[in-house]
Design an enzyme around this catalytic site. Structure first.
Site, PDB file in Angstrom:
ATOM      1  N   GLY A  40       0.828  -1.216   0.000  1.00 12.79           N
ATOM      2  CA  GLY A  40       0.000   0.000   0.000  1.00 12.79           C
ATOM      3  C   GLY A  40       0.858   1.260   0.000  1.00 12.79           C
ATOM      4  CG  PHE A  91       1.644  -0.072   7.023  1.00  8.66           C
ATOM      5  CD1 PHE A  91       1.636   1.268   7.363  1.00  8.66           C
ATOM      6  CD2 PHE A  91       2.868  -0.719   6.952  1.00  8.66           C
ATOM      7  CE1 PHE A  91       2.809   1.953   7.629  1.00  8.66           C
ATOM      8  CE2 PHE A  91       4.050  -0.048   7.210  1.00  8.66           C
ATOM      9  CZ  PHE A  91       4.029   1.288   7.553  1.00  8.66           C
ATOM     10  CE  LYS A  98      -5.825   4.687   1.683  1.00  9.99           C
ATOM     11  NZ  LYS A  98      -4.677   5.474   1.336  1.00  9.99           N
ATOM     12  CB  SER A 154      -5.605   8.010  12.065  1.00  2.09           C
ATOM     13  OG  SER A 154      -6.145   9.192  11.517  1.00  2.09           O
ATOM     14  CE1 TYR A 173      -8.993   4.081   8.610  1.00  2.00           C
ATOM     15  CE2 TYR A 173      -9.290   6.371   9.269  1.00  2.00           C
ATOM     16  CZ  TYR A 173      -8.468   5.325   8.899  1.00  2.00           C
ATOM     17  OH  TYR A 173      -7.096   5.522   8.823  1.00  2.00           O
ATOM     18  CE  LYS A 180      -6.400   3.148  11.227  1.00  2.00           C
ATOM     19  NZ  LYS A 180      -5.544   2.003  10.900  1.00  2.00           N
TER      20      LYS A 180
HETATM   21  P1  NAD Z   1      -3.384   1.574   1.614  1.00  2.00           P
HETATM   22  O1  NAD Z   1      -4.781   1.167   1.350  1.00  2.00           O
HETATM   23  O2  NAD Z   1      -2.606   2.180   0.511  1.00  2.00           O
HETATM   24  O3  NAD Z   1      -2.551   0.320   2.170  1.00  2.00           O
HETATM   25  C1  NAD Z   1      -3.141  -0.716   2.913  1.00  2.00           C
HETATM   26  C2  NAD Z   1      -2.711  -2.043   2.299  1.00  2.00           C
HETATM   27  O4  NAD Z   1      -3.262  -3.104   3.083  1.00  2.00           O
HETATM   28  C3  NAD Z   1      -3.218  -2.227   0.877  1.00  2.00           C
HETATM   29  O5  NAD Z   1      -2.136  -2.615   0.045  1.00  2.00           O
HETATM   30  C4  NAD Z   1      -4.251  -3.351   0.990  1.00  2.00           C
HETATM   31  O6  NAD Z   1      -4.289  -4.146  -0.166  1.00  2.00           O
HETATM   32  C5  NAD Z   1      -3.765  -4.106   2.222  1.00  2.00           C
HETATM   33  N1  NAD Z   1      -4.819  -4.805   2.971  1.00  2.00           N
HETATM   34  C6  NAD Z   1      -6.022  -4.306   3.381  1.00  2.00           C
HETATM   35  N2  NAD Z   1      -6.711  -5.263   4.021  1.00  2.00           N
HETATM   36  C7  NAD Z   1      -5.940  -6.382   4.037  1.00  2.00           C
HETATM   37  C8  NAD Z   1      -6.109  -7.698   4.536  1.00  2.00           C
HETATM   38  N3  NAD Z   1      -7.246  -8.087   5.134  1.00  2.00           N
HETATM   39  N4  NAD Z   1      -5.112  -8.608   4.363  1.00  2.00           N
HETATM   40  C9  NAD Z   1      -3.971  -8.240   3.737  1.00  2.00           C
HETATM   41  N5  NAD Z   1      -3.760  -7.014   3.224  1.00  2.00           N
HETATM   42  C10 NAD Z   1      -4.737  -6.097   3.373  1.00  2.00           C
HETATM   43  O7  NAD Z   1      -3.403   2.544   2.887  1.00  2.00           O
HETATM   44  P2  NAD Z   1      -2.273   3.499   3.443  1.00  2.00           P
HETATM   45  O8  NAD Z   1      -2.644   4.890   3.102  1.00  2.00           O
HETATM   46  O9  NAD Z   1      -0.935   3.002   3.080  1.00  2.00           O
HETATM   47  O10 NAD Z   1      -2.536   3.329   5.001  1.00  2.00           O
HETATM   48  C11 NAD Z   1      -1.819   2.389   5.775  1.00  2.00           C
HETATM   49  C12 NAD Z   1      -2.335   2.412   7.193  1.00  2.00           C
HETATM   50  O11 NAD Z   1      -2.220   3.734   7.712  1.00  2.00           O
HETATM   51  C13 NAD Z   1      -3.804   2.045   7.353  1.00  2.00           C
HETATM   52  O12 NAD Z   1      -3.948   1.330   8.554  1.00  2.00           O
HETATM   53  C14 NAD Z   1      -4.500   3.387   7.457  1.00  2.00           C
HETATM   54  O13 NAD Z   1      -5.709   3.298   8.164  1.00  2.00           O
HETATM   55  C15 NAD Z   1      -3.463   4.175   8.225  1.00  2.00           C
HETATM   56  N6  NAD Z   1      -3.570   5.627   8.026  1.00  2.00           N
HETATM   57  C16 NAD Z   1      -3.506   6.147   6.756  1.00  2.00           C
HETATM   58  C17 NAD Z   1      -3.624   7.516   6.550  1.00  2.00           C
HETATM   59  C18 NAD Z   1      -3.570   8.095   5.158  1.00  2.00           C
HETATM   60  O14 NAD Z   1      -3.913   9.262   5.001  1.00  2.00           O
HETATM   61  N7  NAD Z   1      -3.155   7.378   4.143  1.00  2.00           N
HETATM   62  C19 NAD Z   1      -3.782   8.369   7.650  1.00  2.00           C
HETATM   63  C20 NAD Z   1      -3.829   7.812   8.938  1.00  2.00           C
HETATM   64  C21 NAD Z   1      -3.719   6.434   9.114  1.00  2.00           C
HETATM   65  C1  UD1 Z   2      -9.394  12.302   6.080  1.00  2.00           C
HETATM   66  C2  UD1 Z   2     -10.191  11.542   7.101  1.00  2.00           C
HETATM   67  C3  UD1 Z   2      -9.286  10.988   8.181  1.00  2.00           C
HETATM   68  C4  UD1 Z   2      -8.183  10.170   7.568  1.00  2.00           C
HETATM   69  C5  UD1 Z   2      -7.455  11.013   6.525  1.00  2.00           C
HETATM   70  C6  UD1 Z   2      -6.390  10.244   5.820  1.00  2.00           C
HETATM   71  C7  UD1 Z   2     -12.425  12.574   7.115  1.00  2.00           C
HETATM   72  C8  UD1 Z   2     -13.382  13.413   7.898  1.00  2.00           C
HETATM   73  N1  UD1 Z   2     -11.212  12.401   7.680  1.00  2.00           N
HETATM   74  O1  UD1 Z   2      -8.756  13.380   6.740  1.00  2.00           O
HETATM   75  O2  UD1 Z   2     -10.013  10.199   9.086  1.00  2.00           O
HETATM   76  O3  UD1 Z   2      -7.283   9.728   8.575  1.00  2.00           O
HETATM   77  O4  UD1 Z   2      -8.393  11.475   5.560  1.00  2.00           O
HETATM   78  O5  UD1 Z   2      -6.933   9.294   4.962  1.00  2.00           O
HETATM   79  O6  UD1 Z   2     -12.731  12.082   6.054  1.00  2.00           O
HETATM   80  N2  UD1 Z   2     -10.501  18.830   0.732  1.00  2.00           N
HETATM   81  C9  UD1 Z   2     -11.057  19.652  -0.236  1.00  2.00           C
HETATM   82  N3  UD1 Z   2     -11.389  19.104  -1.432  1.00  2.00           N
HETATM   83  C10 UD1 Z   2     -11.206  17.772  -1.724  1.00  2.00           C
HETATM   84  C11 UD1 Z   2     -10.627  16.951  -0.733  1.00  2.00           C
HETATM   85  C12 UD1 Z   2     -10.295  17.505   0.493  1.00  2.00           C
HETATM   86  O7  UD1 Z   2     -11.238  20.847  -0.010  1.00  2.00           O
HETATM   87  O8  UD1 Z   2     -11.560  17.347  -2.822  1.00  2.00           O
HETATM   88  C13 UD1 Z   2     -10.110  19.433   2.019  1.00  2.00           C
HETATM   89  C14 UD1 Z   2     -10.848  18.828   3.201  1.00  2.00           C
HETATM   90  O9  UD1 Z   2     -12.023  19.528   3.471  1.00  2.00           O
HETATM   91  C15 UD1 Z   2      -9.808  18.984   4.309  1.00  2.00           C
HETATM   92  C16 UD1 Z   2      -8.451  18.902   3.583  1.00  2.00           C
HETATM   93  O10 UD1 Z   2      -8.737  19.146   2.205  1.00  2.00           O
HETATM   94  O11 UD1 Z   2      -9.904  20.260   4.875  1.00  2.00           O
HETATM   95  C17 UD1 Z   2      -7.804  17.540   3.718  1.00  2.00           C
HETATM   96  O12 UD1 Z   2      -8.764  16.549   3.378  1.00  2.00           O
HETATM   97  P1  UD1 Z   2      -8.402  15.005   3.262  1.00  2.00           P
HETATM   98  O13 UD1 Z   2      -7.207  14.835   2.400  1.00  2.00           O
HETATM   99  O14 UD1 Z   2      -9.645  14.277   2.880  1.00  2.00           O
HETATM  100  O15 UD1 Z   2      -7.957  14.599   4.739  1.00  2.00           O
HETATM  101  P2  UD1 Z   2      -8.731  14.792   6.131  1.00  2.00           P
HETATM  102  O16 UD1 Z   2     -10.113  15.241   5.953  1.00  2.00           O
HETATM  103  O17 UD1 Z   2      -7.862  15.622   6.994  1.00  2.00           O
END
Ligand code: NAD
Ligand code: UD1
Length: 342
Positions: A13, A84, A88, A128, A153, A157
């Site tokens: 991911g 990870f 999400k 998160s 979601y 967490k």
């Molecule tokens: P992502 O979706 O890119 O990566 C997650 C990976 O896990 C994917 O490759 C998916 O195929 C794999 N996966 C999901 N379910 C599975 C299962 N049951 N068995 C095996 N593999 C599985 O997401 P990411 O953005 O890399 O996020 C990674 C972690 O970080 C997640 O736990 C997410 O909730 C957390 N997180 C992400 C963000 C963000 O903004 N990206 C923010 C806060 C927390």
């Molecule tokens: C969102 C999730 C959060 C998650 C995070 C990472 C919600 C309420 N929160 O955070 O739980 O951990 O993603 O995956 O969904 N925005 C625009 N236009 C767009 C997209 C976003 O204006 O098309 C703005 C949003 O209003 C926000 C900022 O950009 O103010 C960031 O948005 P986003 O990237 O979706 O992240 P979060 O909302 O912070």
């Protein structure tokens, strides 16, 4: 010296793939588990192109307990896990809560049961900043109260952190939950990056897809918030900085430098940027004009969120180093590469 073997779940991911690169660069042997539900096998090639070492990979669904057990029977030498794998998408979690509770909680429980059974003591978890909800004060410190979750979601967490804390208190497990703020950007080589499924919900992929002509225009969700320019504020952190923090957190556990069995750290830059600042910065950095319009607020958005990074700076000895410009430039380079734009 034998290399320590680390299991990275969800390692194909977005954040996982960047972390695998940093782990391999730091001399760890990596084995990835991923079920490809939100990633593809091409990512393995990208990782290998960067680090010149192909990580071991097993396509496995962590929801299948028997398969998880079987994996650990075949892999007795794992010294740490970075977990990870999860679903999400906040909106999807509201529509299909059971999918989220199953995928984000059962997988964690099965892994922790195997940790107990196999004597694996080092566990890093992807949490998160969503656990803080709308914070009472800024910047947000780790001891700020965890607010009632606004989505399944977010709830997974919070519950996951509780599961880890409770497990650590009755076993030899040591765990660090890393609370990510808003990860953005891609590896500078553009070999790996973020691949959102369908229409991106997050800001930066929506911006790069708009600049690439895939989306007509970006909707800026609200300009009437009580912030300087009226748009929401977030702490955007380069995914490579985030990935490096995982290596440091893992080393802390492996060398038993942790102060308590369960620790929590914010991973952010400590700087808040508004949506309009990100848009301006993207235009300035890349020279791309972005079509955007101001629309109504998005339900559920918090106004302003950014990290107090002192704990991570002082205790982990980690600090985000990359700039917003580097992150946006790398995100744009990645978007161009996957869309074949020169
Ligand atoms: P992502 O979706 O890119 O990566 C997650 C990976 O896990 C994917 O490759 C998916 O195929 C794999 N996966 C999901 N379910 C599975 C299962 N049951 N068995 C095996 N593999 C599985 O997401 P990411 O953005 O890399 O996020 C990674 C972690 O970080 C997640 O736990 C997410 O909730 C957390 N997180 C992400 C963000 C963000 O903004 N990206 C923010 C806060 C927390
Ligand atoms: C969102 C999730 C959060 C998650 C995070 C990472 C919600 C309420 N929160 O955070 O739980 O951990 O993603 O995956 O969904 N925005 C625009 N236009 C767009 C997209 C976003 O204006 O098309 C703005 C949003 O209003 C926000 C900022 O950009 O103010 C960031 O948005 P986003 O990237 O979706 O992240 P979060 O909302 O912070």
């Amino acid at each position: 010296m034998t290399m320590k073997k680390i299991l990275v779940t969800g390692g194909l991911g977005y954040i996982g793939s960047h972390t695998v690169v940093e782990l391999q660069n730091s001399g760890f042997q990596v084995i990835i588990i991923d079920n490809l539900s939100n990633s593809s096998l091409d990512v393995l090639e990208g990782i290998t192109n960067i680090s010149k070492t192909p990580p071991a990979f097993e396509r496995l669904d962590l929801r299948i307990k028997a398969d998880v057990s079987d994996f650990f029977k075949r892999n007795k030498d794992i010294e740490g896990i970075i977990h990870f794998a999860a679903s999400k998408a906040v909106g999807e979690s509201v529509e299909n809560p059971l999918l989220y509770y199953e995928n984000n909680l059962n997988t964690l429980i099965y892994l922790l049961q195997e940790c107990n059974a196999c004597g694996i003591e080092n566990f890093i978890f992807s949490s998160s900043c969503t656990v803080y909800g709308e914070p009472d004060s800024l910047p947000i410190t780790e001891d700020a109260p965890v607010k009632a979750a606004t989505s399944p979601y977010g709830n997974t967490k919070q519950i996951s952190e509780e599961i880890l804390k409770d497990t650590c208190s009755v076993s030899s497990l040591k765990s660090i939950a890393l609370r990510y703020f808003n990860p953005i950007g891609a590896h500078k080589t553009a070999e790996i990056g973020e691949l959102p499924a369908g229409v991106p919900q997050n800001l930066v992929p929506f911006i790069t897809q708009t600049a690439a002509g895939i989306r007509k225009e970006l909707s800026v969700f609200g300009d009437d918030y009580p912030t300087e320019d009226g748009s929401c504020i977030r702490d955007y952190i380069h995914v490579v900085d985030l990935a490096k923090a995982h290596v440091i957190a893992l080393q802390r556990l492996l060398s038993a430098n942790n102060e308590t069995q369960f620790e929590v750290f914010n991973l952010g830059t400590g700087r808040g940027s508004s949506v309009l600042e990100v848009v301006n910065s993207f235009e300035k950095t890349t020279g791309q004009k972005l079509n955007y319009k101001i629309v109504a607020r998005r339900p559920g958005d918090v106004i302003s969120v950014y990290a107090d990074t002192k704990k991570a700076n002082k205790i982990l000895g980690w600090k985000a180093e990359k700039t917003m410009e580097e992150a946006l430039e790398s995100a744009w380079k990645w978007e161009r590469k996957i869309r074949n734009i020169s």
